[in-house]
Design an enzyme around this catalytic site. Structure first.
Site, short mmCIF file in Angstrom:
data_model
loop_
_atom_site.label_atom_id
_atom_site.label_comp_id
_atom_site.label_asym_id
_atom_site.label_seq_id
_atom_site.Cartn_x
_atom_site.Cartn_y
_atom_site.Cartn_z
CB CYS A 298 -10.47 6.96 -4.23
SG CYS A 298 -11.06 5.31 -3.90
NE ARG B 251 -7.08 11.34 -2.24
CZ ARG B 251 -7.34 12.14 -1.22
NH1 ARG B 251 -6.43 13.00 -0.82
NH2 ARG B 251 -8.50 12.11 -0.60
CD1 TRP C 195 -6.34 1.85 -0.20
CD2 TRP C 195 -8.32 2.22 0.77
NE1 TRP C 195 -6.33 1.25 1.04
CE2 TRP C 195 -7.52 1.46 1.65
CE3 TRP C 195 -9.61 2.58 1.17
CZ2 TRP C 195 -7.97 1.05 2.90
CZ3 TRP C 195 -10.06 2.17 2.42
CH2 TRP C 195 -9.23 1.41 3.28
CG ASN D 24 -12.03 10.17 -2.14
OD1 ASN D 24 -11.92 9.13 -1.51
ND2 ASN D 24 -11.62 11.34 -1.68
N GLY D 25 -14.82 8.28 -1.58
CA GLY D 25 -15.70 8.37 -0.42
C GLY D 25 -16.54 7.11 -0.30
CD GLU E 263 6.01 5.76 13.67
OE1 GLU E 263 4.84 5.45 13.90
OE2 GLU E 263 6.39 6.18 12.56
CE LYS F 269 6.23 4.31 9.52
NZ LYS F 269 5.67 5.43 10.21
CD GLU G 232 3.15 2.26 7.56
OE1 GLU G 232 2.07 2.53 7.02
OE2 GLU G 232 3.73 3.06 8.31
CG HIS H 241 2.90 -7.79 33.53
ND1 HIS H 241 2.68 -8.25 34.81
CD2 HIS H 241 3.72 -6.72 33.65
CE1 HIS H 241 3.32 -7.47 35.68
NE2 HIS H 241 3.96 -6.53 34.98
CE LYS I 23 2.06 10.30 3.39
NZ LYS I 23 2.92 9.67 4.42
C1 AGP Z 1 2.02 5.95 9.04
O1 AGP Z 1 3.17 5.38 8.55
C2 AGP Z 1 0.78 5.58 8.47
N1 AGP Z 1 0.80 5.23 7.14
C3 AGP Z 1 -0.50 6.00 9.10
O2 AGP Z 1 -0.52 5.38 10.35
C4 AGP Z 1 -0.80 7.51 9.28
O3 AGP Z 1 0.08 8.06 10.21
C5 AGP Z 1 -2.26 7.68 9.72
O4 AGP Z 1 -3.09 7.17 8.72
C6 AGP Z 1 -2.62 9.10 10.03
O5 AGP Z 1 -2.48 9.92 8.91
P1 AGP Z 1 -2.46 11.50 9.04
O6 AGP Z 1 -1.25 11.86 9.84
O7 AGP Z 1 -2.40 11.99 7.63
O8 AGP Z 1 -3.72 11.90 9.74
#
Ligand code: AGP
Length: 606
Positions: free
Chosen positions: A2, A28, A75, A100-101, A479, A483, A486, A502, A601
């Protein structure tokens, strides 16, 4: 998560500043957004389930105006995305709050407020704040917010306005970020500095427990004990890197292509290869270090997993990469000589911050943040910091933050390796030459975009995909899968290639694309055997092969040839190809690349 922005403008409307701030905070969260301003007849509020752009049109159409206001981009945590749950949240059309929180004791507070006759119209925990402030209000909003805040448990950053005090906004924080911005046009509050970069020239970082009283031309801050305190004003300097989209279609695309520059800028920070590069005064500050513990989430955790191999092989030092949300609840046994390294793009990730605090609470005293935001909570909580020079990363999917974290971690491995006499001067010089040439190597991967688009066209209609790697490229497979899922919503998993037999091999059919990193390293022959196992079962292979691997395309096996093997830094080349692949699959599937569903984010809640 948020984003909140609020302010009192001097002799003008606050609305443009609120909307500008919201646009910058949309990273956010973007489940809903809203704005409320104080006008002569009382507060006016507009909320929408659409994005800030739509809110802006609604605000224009409604001629919303006023010098005092609060705004929010959400959010969702408590309550589905719905207008009733969108902020600002009101109590009796008198008090309005953005938050926010997470308020952990909201149920108990709600019960007691219901007993007092308050009616709840939303499912949010925020509504208890609005009613709580209302219940304490006796003509002084500062006193009411201060008293209400003392009853809240959990994490919050809030901004509050009251119909009866038209030139006043109160902000309070505990656990969630909140800054005060000061500029020629007024005083502001926001979740981050970036939100205020158009309107504020000076920034004050509020501390936990602070309550800020903004009136036109006047600012007062109380600490948790209710004493007036003076907090330092920092000048806003926008971190390198342009936050405008320019000619690109998406921020993620722009950020992928900015990587040569971001990596070069991060490398350019090297003056000497000793502890001072990481913010210490003493060049030998790491001399007692014989163990590295990295903490992070998501992509930042994968940079830790990659770097673990560097620490072990280059520096001969024990290294652990822990998922912060798990580590913080473990009975971790501290070890003398441990350097704790929280890794975070935003520096505000709640789990990483809590994991860092947990490590400190059990006695770990050496903490070094690797972070992209110099003023963030994680940097401030750490003894030392290396600030990556990625510049603002707006797309929710992390790209240039990841590659610059890797550069920082590689430099740390070299520093520790050198200090432990594991590296000759010649070896150090060779590693530094490789780092210096990395931007060009990344450019040559970016130039493979047309071939990567070809793969994306084949993958766009798939339901699932497997990503495989070995050694340093196993975290890159993780990773790559992250990507892909997400931003394109295609279900993808990353595996170490040797682990396939396995279990996951059972998934391999013609319908399951298997995407593999094939660097020309010591595991190449083992990997080739893994590829055979997949081909023999009709699996369709997409292989990112280093130029010198001598792998040949064949029936059922597509190959994109990357540059020659790039040694320890090879993961930074393979990952760029995967970023482009995920990006183009997402574009072809028509998803919202920069703001994928359900995500945000900066993850400032647990
Ligand atoms: C990555 O593409 C993500 N959106 C997410 O995994 C991110 O890396 C994670 O939330 C950690 O965020 P930070 O690096 O700001 O701590």
């Amino acid at each position: 998560m948020c984003g909140i922005v609020a302010g009192v403008a001097l002799q003008r409307s606050i609305v443009p500043a609120l909307l500008d701030g919201l646009k910058r905070l949309e990273y956010r969260g973007y489940d809903s957004c809203g704005v409320a301003v104080l006008q002569a007849g009382g507060p006016r509020c507009i909320r929408t389930l659409a994005r800030v752009e739509a809110l802006e049109s609604d605000v224009r159409a409604a001629n919303l105006d006023g010098s005092t206001g609060i705004a929010h981009t959400r959010w969702a945590t408590h309550g589905v995305p719905a207008i009733a749950n969108a902020h600002p949240i009101f109590s009796h059309d008198q008090i309005a709050v953005v938050h926010n929180g997470i308020i952990e004791n909201h149920e108990a507070l709600r019960e007691s407020l219901v007993e007092q006759g308050y009616e709840f119209v939303s499912q949010t925990d925020t509504e208890v704040i609005a009613h709580l402030v209302h219940s304490h209000y006796e003509g002084d909003l500062l006193a009411a917010v201060f008293d209400a805040a003392r009853m809240l448990q959990g994490a919050y950053a809030i901004a509050v306005i009251c119909k009866d005090e038209p030139q006043r906004v109160i902000g309070a924080r505990q656990g969630s970020p909140l800054v005060v911005g000061l500029g020629p046009d007024g005083a502001f509050l926001a979740s981050d500095t970036f939100a205020l970069s158009t309107y504020a020239s000076g920034i004050i970082y509020l501390e936990d427990g602070d309550v800020a009283d903004l009136r036109s031309g006047n600012l007062r801050i109380l600490n948790s004990a209710g004493e007036t305190v003076v907090r330092g004003v920092n000048q806003i300097t926008e971190q390198g890197g342009d936050s405008e989209l320019g000619a690109y279609r998406h921020y993620m695309q722009k950020e992928i292509f900015e990587q040569p520059l971001a990596v070069a800028r991060t490398f350019s920070m090297v003056r000497s290869l000793d502890a001072t590069l990481f913010g210490t005064v003493d060049p030998n500050a790491f001399s007692g270090v014989d163990n590295v513990l990295m903490l992070g989430c998501g992509t930042s955790h994968y940079s830790a997993l990659t770097a673990r191999g560097w620490f072990e092989t280059i520096a001969g030092i024990r290294a652990h990469a822990e998922i912060a949300s798990e580590y913080r609840y473990r009975d971790y046994v501290p070890q003398r000589g441990t350097l704790v390294v929280p890794i975070s793009q935003s520096g505000e990730t709640a789990d990483t911050l809590a994991a860092l605090r947990y490590a400190q609470s059990v006695g770990e005293a050496l903490t070094l943040a690797i972070c992209n935001v110099a003023t963030s909570a994680i940097v401030r909580q750490s003894n030392w910091a290396f600030i990556t020079q990625a510049g603002p990363e707006i797309g929710v999917a992390s790209t240039k933050a990841f590659t610059t974290q890797l550069v920082a971690l590689f430099l740390l491995a070299l520093t520790l390796g050198r200090q432990r006499a594991r590296l000759s001067a010649g070896q150090v010089a060779k590693h530094l030459r490789d780092l210096a040439a990395l931007p060009d190597a990344i450019r040559s991967v970016l130039a493979r975009e047309p071939q990567i688009i070809g793969w994306a066209q084949e993958l766009r209609r798939k339901e699932h995909a497997l990503f495989l790697g070995r050694g340093l490229h196993y975290p890159i497979a993780l990773e790559a899968a992250l990507k892909m899922k997400e931003i394109s919503y295609l279900h993808a998993e990353g595996y170490p290639a040797g682990e396939l037999k396995h279990g996951p091999l059972a998934l391999v059919t013609e319908a399951m694309p298997v995407i593999v990193s094939a660097p020309n390293d010591c595991l190449l022959d083992k990997l080739k055997a893994n590829l055979q196992e997949i081909s023999a079962r009709g699996g369709k292979l997409y292989v990112l092969a280093d130029a010198n691997t001598r792998l040949q395309a064949a029936e059922g096996m597509r190959i994109i040839r990357l540059p020659d093997y790039y040694g320890f830094l090879s993961p930074l080349l393979h990952v760029v190809a995967y970023q482009l692949l995920a990006y183009h699959v997402a574009c072809l599937r028509g998803t919202d690349v920069d703001k994928p569903r359900n995500l945000a984010k900066s993850v400032t809640v647990e």
